[in-house]
Motif scaffolding. Structure first.
Motif, short mmCIF file in Angstrom:
data_model
loop_
_atom_site.label_atom_id
_atom_site.label_comp_id
_atom_site.label_asym_id
_atom_site.label_seq_id
_atom_site.Cartn_x
_atom_site.Cartn_y
_atom_site.Cartn_z
N UNK A 25 -39.84 17.47 1.39
CA UNK A 25 -40.43 18.12 2.54
C UNK A 25 -40.07 17.30 3.78
N UNK A 26 -39.40 17.93 4.74
CA UNK A 26 -39.00 17.21 5.96
C UNK A 26 -38.27 15.92 5.60
N UNK A 27 -38.74 14.79 6.13
CA UNK A 27 -38.02 13.53 5.91
C UNK A 27 -38.36 12.86 4.57
N UNK A 28 -39.21 13.47 3.77
CA UNK A 28 -39.66 12.74 2.58
C UNK A 28 -39.19 13.38 1.27
N UNK A 29 -39.16 12.53 0.27
CA UNK A 29 -38.88 13.00 -1.08
C UNK A 29 -39.86 12.27 -2.00
N UNK A 30 -40.49 13.02 -2.89
CA UNK A 30 -41.46 12.41 -3.81
C UNK A 30 -40.94 12.58 -5.24
N UNK A 31 -41.03 11.51 -6.01
CA UNK A 31 -40.59 11.52 -7.40
C UNK A 31 -41.81 11.34 -8.29
N UNK A 32 -41.79 12.03 -9.43
CA UNK A 32 -42.89 11.88 -10.39
C UNK A 32 -42.41 10.94 -11.50
N UNK A 33 -43.26 10.01 -11.88
CA UNK A 33 -42.88 8.98 -12.85
C UNK A 33 -43.75 9.15 -14.09
N UNK A 34 -43.11 9.27 -15.25
CA UNK A 34 -43.87 9.38 -16.52
C UNK A 34 -44.25 7.98 -16.97
N UNK A 35 -45.55 7.77 -17.22
CA UNK A 35 -46.01 6.40 -17.55
C UNK A 35 -46.55 6.28 -18.97
N UNK A 36 -46.23 7.26 -19.81
CA UNK A 36 -46.69 7.17 -21.20
C UNK A 36 -45.89 6.07 -21.92
N UNK A 37 -46.49 5.43 -22.95
CA UNK A 37 -45.78 4.34 -23.62
C UNK A 37 -44.45 4.81 -24.20
N UNK A 38 -43.40 4.02 -24.00
CA UNK A 38 -42.08 4.37 -24.52
C UNK A 38 -41.24 3.08 -24.50
N UNK A 39 -41.01 2.53 -25.70
CA UNK A 39 -40.39 1.20 -25.72
C UNK A 39 -38.97 1.22 -25.15
N UNK A 40 -38.22 2.31 -25.36
CA UNK A 40 -36.86 2.39 -24.83
C UNK A 40 -36.87 2.36 -23.31
N UNK A 41 -37.74 3.16 -22.71
CA UNK A 41 -37.83 3.20 -21.25
C UNK A 41 -38.31 1.86 -20.70
#
Ligand SMILES: CC(C)(COP(=O)(O)OP(=O)(O)OC[C@H]1O[C@@H](n2cnc3c(N)ncnc32)[C@H](O)[C@@H]1OP(=O)(O)O)[C@@H](O)C(=O)NCCC(=O)NCCS
Lengths: 250, 81
Positions: A25-41
């Motif tokens: 939106x306009x000058x911004x960009x928002x990212x969603x981050x998945x925070x569930x446990x995941x050893x690889x990530x």
């Protein structure tokens, strides 16, 4: 150096990636981050952090907040590297007086502002290439003792609106107002040091709209756009400078 | 253990959500709230509840300057003094 929003710099394999584009939106960009446990990530995220960030990870007392910091900070690094077209090794952070991270490339400030928020298994990262930005997310779940907070954190019109509601609509409105105010306070870099009862979400939002303009010369000379970016699982808001002066303060 | 500390420990166990804290493990009063993963919303709500229980007032600014449960105990003792 470019500040456009370009593809993926290959810091993390595509199938491991735990962040995705959420709103623009306009000058911004928002990212969603998945925070569930995941050893690889978590292992991939660890590889992106610098020494100070790894030390910070070790200080957390429990796995959940450690994971929130680790996955959010690594995702923040990854999206900043793309937006700023820089290498992860060149990216560091300095901190404003009250702890807001400010990105540096090669030790210099860059024309990019960022902010992070996490709650339970949800994280958000917001970037703005034109002025300060703040973001806040809260899991949409009942919490203890919120009623006692109303007097302390809301202004008269917000309180009057809440007084007419109950159950889920009360909670949704409480969280919409709280995340809106915290997003503003985080955009200003003040966080909790702002007395939330001395300002209210913009009038448009008090009338039920999802976005509005915040002006309050007593607190800030800038004009801010506040947007409710919540969805079924999470309450969230982003605040950004609508018309920053030259340079934009941190 | 001061009586303030004892009352706060009981209130923490009943009211402060600390994700991942093993049940029954006594709280280390000096641990930083941020390192324990307590969010600002949960902490302000908790501080307000505790202040009500102790019959004192706590502002947002005061909440922001409290970094551990131990500091909350000191804050309440100072207000009561
Ligand atoms: C920092 C603060 C704004 C965060 O609020 P929160 O709802 O608990 O946490 P959120 O997930 O929304 O935001 C956390 C992120 O905000 C950013 N942040 C930290 N200080 C900030 C500030 N002054 N302004 C804007 N953003 C800030 C950081 O990136 C942090 O994430 P990270 O540590 O993983 O990098 C708020 O807790 C505060 O003002 N605290 C000061 C006093 C304090 O820490 N008291 C103890 C317990 S609350």
């Amino acid at each position: 150096m470019t500040t456009g929003w370009r593809g993926h710099r290959g810091l993390v394999e595509d199938e491991l990636r735990w962040w995705s584009s959420y709103r623009s939106s306009g000058p911004i960009k928002v990212f969603r981050i998945a925070l569930t446990p995941d050893s690889g990530r978590e292992a991939a995220a660890w590889n992106l952090l610098d020494t100070a960030e790894r030390q910070r990870c070790r200080r957390f007392l429990y796995p959940a907040p450690r994971r929130q910091f680790l996955l959010c900070r690594a995702a923040l690094r990854a999206v900043l590297c793309v937006a700023l077209d820089c290498d992860n090794g060149e990216l560091t952070f300095e901190f404003s007086r009250y702890g807001k991270p400010i990105p540096l490339v090669g030790g210099d400030r860059v024309p990019m502002h960022c902010n992070v928020s996490h709650s339970g298994s949800h994280g958000l990262v917001a970037l703005s290439h034109r002025g300060r930005v703040g973001v806040d997310v809260e899991e949409r779940r009942p919490r203890k003792n919120l009623e006692e907070l109303v007097e302390t954190v809301f202004g008269p019109q917000e309180r009057a609106l809440l007084a007419r509601l109950e159950g889920q609509s009360w909670l949704d409105t409480f969280l919409a107002f709280w995340t809106g105010k915290e997003a503003l306070a985080k955009a200003w870099g003040m966080g909790l040091r702002t007395d939330f009862s001395t300002f209210q979400v913009p009038p448009e939002m008090l009338r039920g709209e999802r976005t509005g303009l915040f002006r309050c010369p007593r607190i800030t000379n800038a004009t801010w756009r506040l947007e409710d970016i919540g969805c079924d699982e999470l309450a969230a808001a982003v605040a950004y400078e609508e018309d920053p002066g030259p340079g934009g303060e941190f | 253990m001061s009586s303030t500390e004892e009352r706060i420990r009981a209130l923490v166990d009943e009211n402060l959500e600390i994700e991942g804290r093993p049940p029954g493990r006594p709280l280390d009063l000096d641990s930083s709230l941020r390192d324990s993963g307590v969010s600002s919303l949960d902490f302000v709500a908790f501080a307000k509840l505790v202040a009500q229980e102790f019959g004192v007032d706590v502002s947002m600014e005061e909440c922001a300057s409290i970094n551990s449960v131990g500091e909350l105990v000191e804050f309440l003792d100072a207000k009561a003094a």
